[in-house]
Enzyme design. Sequence first.
Site, mmCIF file in Angstrom:
data_model
loop_
_atom_site.group_PDB
_atom_site.id
_atom_site.type_symbol
_atom_site.label_atom_id
_atom_site.label_comp_id
_atom_site.label_asym_id
_atom_site.label_seq_id
_atom_site.Cartn_x
_atom_site.Cartn_y
_atom_site.Cartn_z
ATOM 1 N N ASP A 169 0.853 -1.184 0.000
ATOM 2 C CA ASP A 169 0.000 0.000 0.000
ATOM 3 C C ASP A 169 0.895 1.243 0.000
ATOM 4 O O ASP A 169 1.885 1.319 0.730
ATOM 5 C CB ASP A 169 -0.906 -0.009 1.242
ATOM 6 C CG ASP A 169 -2.026 1.008 1.135
ATOM 7 O OD1 ASP A 169 -3.193 0.588 1.097
ATOM 8 O OD2 ASP A 169 -1.749 2.231 1.090
ATOM 9 N N ILE A 170 0.514 2.209 -0.832
ATOM 10 C CA ILE A 170 1.347 3.409 -0.998
ATOM 11 C C ILE A 170 1.266 4.349 0.213
ATOM 12 O O ILE A 170 2.173 5.145 0.448
ATOM 13 C CB ILE A 170 0.975 4.140 -2.313
ATOM 14 C CG1 ILE A 170 2.138 4.983 -2.805
ATOM 15 C CG2 ILE A 170 -0.289 4.967 -2.165
ATOM 16 C CD1 ILE A 170 2.097 5.238 -4.284
ATOM 17 N N ASN A 223 -13.039 -3.468 2.276
ATOM 18 C CA ASN A 223 -14.131 -2.497 2.301
ATOM 19 C C ASN A 223 -14.969 -2.603 1.028
ATOM 20 O O ASN A 223 -14.420 -2.791 -0.064
ATOM 21 C CB ASN A 223 -13.556 -1.081 2.409
ATOM 22 C CG ASN A 223 -12.742 -0.868 3.675
ATOM 23 O OD1 ASN A 223 -13.075 -1.402 4.719
ATOM 24 N ND2 ASN A 223 -11.666 -0.107 3.568
ATOM 25 N N HIS A 270 -16.066 2.877 3.538
ATOM 26 C CA HIS A 270 -14.655 3.311 3.440
ATOM 27 C C HIS A 270 -13.915 2.770 2.238
ATOM 28 O O HIS A 270 -12.683 2.789 2.223
ATOM 29 C CB HIS A 270 -13.885 2.983 4.728
ATOM 30 C CG HIS A 270 -14.538 3.508 5.961
ATOM 31 N ND1 HIS A 270 -14.560 4.844 6.288
ATOM 32 C CD2 HIS A 270 -15.259 2.871 6.929
ATOM 33 C CE1 HIS A 270 -15.237 5.014 7.403
ATOM 34 N NE2 HIS A 270 -15.687 3.834 7.809
ATOM 35 N N GLN A 271 -14.635 2.279 1.222
ATOM 36 C CA GLN A 271 -13.930 1.853 0.010
ATOM 37 C C GLN A 271 -13.667 3.068 -0.870
ATOM 38 O O GLN A 271 -14.601 3.777 -1.251
ATOM 39 C CB GLN A 271 -14.750 0.823 -0.789
ATOM 40 C CG GLN A 271 -14.000 0.315 -2.021
ATOM 41 C CD GLN A 271 -14.821 -0.686 -2.846
ATOM 42 O OE1 GLN A 271 -16.043 -0.760 -2.712
ATOM 43 N NE2 GLN A 271 -14.139 -1.437 -3.686
ATOM 44 N N HIS A 281 -10.154 -5.320 -3.005
ATOM 45 C CA HIS A 281 -8.801 -5.456 -2.459
ATOM 46 C C HIS A 281 -8.865 -5.804 -0.988
ATOM 47 O O HIS A 281 -9.659 -5.243 -0.244
ATOM 48 C CB HIS A 281 -7.971 -4.187 -2.672
ATOM 49 C CG HIS A 281 -8.628 -2.920 -2.216
ATOM 50 N ND1 HIS A 281 -9.625 -2.296 -2.929
ATOM 51 C CD2 HIS A 281 -8.437 -2.168 -1.107
ATOM 52 C CE1 HIS A 281 -10.012 -1.203 -2.292
ATOM 53 N NE2 HIS A 281 -9.324 -1.104 -1.176
ATOM 54 N N PHE A 282 -8.027 -6.745 -0.592
ATOM 55 C CA PHE A 282 -7.872 -7.111 0.813
ATOM 56 C C PHE A 282 -6.629 -6.406 1.352
ATOM 57 O O PHE A 282 -5.556 -6.508 0.761
ATOM 58 C CB PHE A 282 -7.700 -8.625 0.969
ATOM 59 C CG PHE A 282 -8.981 -9.385 0.765
ATOM 60 C CD1 PHE A 282 -9.454 -9.652 -0.503
ATOM 61 C CD2 PHE A 282 -9.721 -9.823 1.858
ATOM 62 C CE1 PHE A 282 -10.647 -10.345 -0.693
ATOM 63 C CE2 PHE A 282 -10.912 -10.516 1.686
ATOM 64 C CZ PHE A 282 -11.378 -10.773 0.409
ATOM 65 N N HIS A 283 -6.814 -5.686 2.454
ATOM 66 C CA HIS A 283 -5.676 -5.081 3.153
ATOM 67 C C HIS A 283 -5.128 -6.115 4.146
ATOM 68 O O HIS A 283 -5.905 -6.700 4.914
ATOM 69 C CB HIS A 283 -6.109 -3.887 3.995
ATOM 70 C CG HIS A 283 -6.697 -2.731 3.242
ATOM 71 N ND1 HIS A 283 -5.999 -1.570 3.004
ATOM 72 C CD2 HIS A 283 -7.925 -2.536 2.706
ATOM 73 C CE1 HIS A 283 -6.778 -0.710 2.361
ATOM 74 N NE2 HIS A 283 -7.956 -1.268 2.166
HETATM 75 P P1 AMP Z 1 -9.814 1.459 0.420
HETATM 76 O O1 AMP Z 1 -10.140 2.630 1.287
HETATM 77 O O2 AMP Z 1 -10.136 0.142 1.072
HETATM 78 O O3 AMP Z 1 -10.418 1.587 -0.960
HETATM 79 O O4 AMP Z 1 -8.244 1.467 0.277
HETATM 80 C C1 AMP Z 1 -7.558 1.893 -0.847
HETATM 81 C C2 AMP Z 1 -6.094 1.767 -0.539
HETATM 82 O O5 AMP Z 1 -5.371 1.853 -1.748
HETATM 83 C C3 AMP Z 1 -5.552 2.852 0.400
HETATM 84 O O6 AMP Z 1 -4.973 2.239 1.551
HETATM 85 C C4 AMP Z 1 -4.506 3.558 -0.455
HETATM 86 O O7 AMP Z 1 -3.378 3.967 0.276
HETATM 87 C C5 AMP Z 1 -4.155 2.492 -1.479
HETATM 88 N N1 AMP Z 1 -3.628 2.982 -2.744
HETATM 89 C C6 AMP Z 1 -4.175 3.942 -3.535
HETATM 90 N N2 AMP Z 1 -3.420 4.108 -4.637
HETATM 91 C C7 AMP Z 1 -2.399 3.236 -4.550
HETATM 92 C C8 AMP Z 1 -1.278 2.926 -5.380
HETATM 93 N N3 AMP Z 1 -1.060 3.557 -6.532
HETATM 94 N N4 AMP Z 1 -0.423 1.975 -4.964
HETATM 95 C C9 AMP Z 1 -0.625 1.325 -3.792
HETATM 96 N N5 AMP Z 1 -1.661 1.565 -2.976
HETATM 97 C C10 AMP Z 1 -2.526 2.513 -3.333
#
Ligand code: AMP
Length: 139
Positions: free
Chosen positions: A29-30, A85, A91-92, A98-100
């Site tokens: 995650d960035i 999410n 919070h998506q 995507h799974f964190h």
């Molecule tokens: P969500 O709130 O569950 O949709 O989480 C989206 C996640 O994607 C967040 O934790 C962001 O930091 C991450 N994210 C967004 N853009 C990128 C990217 N280019 N590379 C890696 N992670 C990203």
Amino acid sequence: MSTIFGKILSGEIPCHKVYEDEKVLAFLDINPLSRGHTLVIPKEPAETLDQLSDESAAALGRVLPRICRAVMAVTGTREYNVLENNGPGAHQVVRHVHFHIIPKPDRDQGLGIGWPARQIDADAADLAAKLRAAVASGT
Ligand code: AMP
């Protein structure tokens, strides 16, 4: 509609890759909540988990524990959250499943969660029966 994760999958923008197979990609995650915060995504462009095919779901389920083990081993963390999410109200932000995997090294780092628990509803048996029927019918 292509998302930022679609662009990562197509190679349009880079990522710090952690794992890849025919149906799954994992990358850092960035904006991590803690060191090693990793995202695991299906290559299928489903927006929310309920829209995902059984094949992609199975592929994700097969590798998630292995990626969790790797994240914990490399970060030296024993506790972690797996979060997924669905929908902006939940919070998506990125509209691609995507799974964190979020290491929880201590109280101050990683995922903080509100958990507004309450008493189960009086019609819980009825609710469970309706849910069993919906699952069985593949709703
Ligand atoms: P969500 O709130 O569950 O949709 O989480 C989206 C996640 O994607 C967040 O934790 C962001 O930091 C991450 N994210 C967004 N853009 C990128 C990217 N280019 N590379 C890696 N992670 C990203």
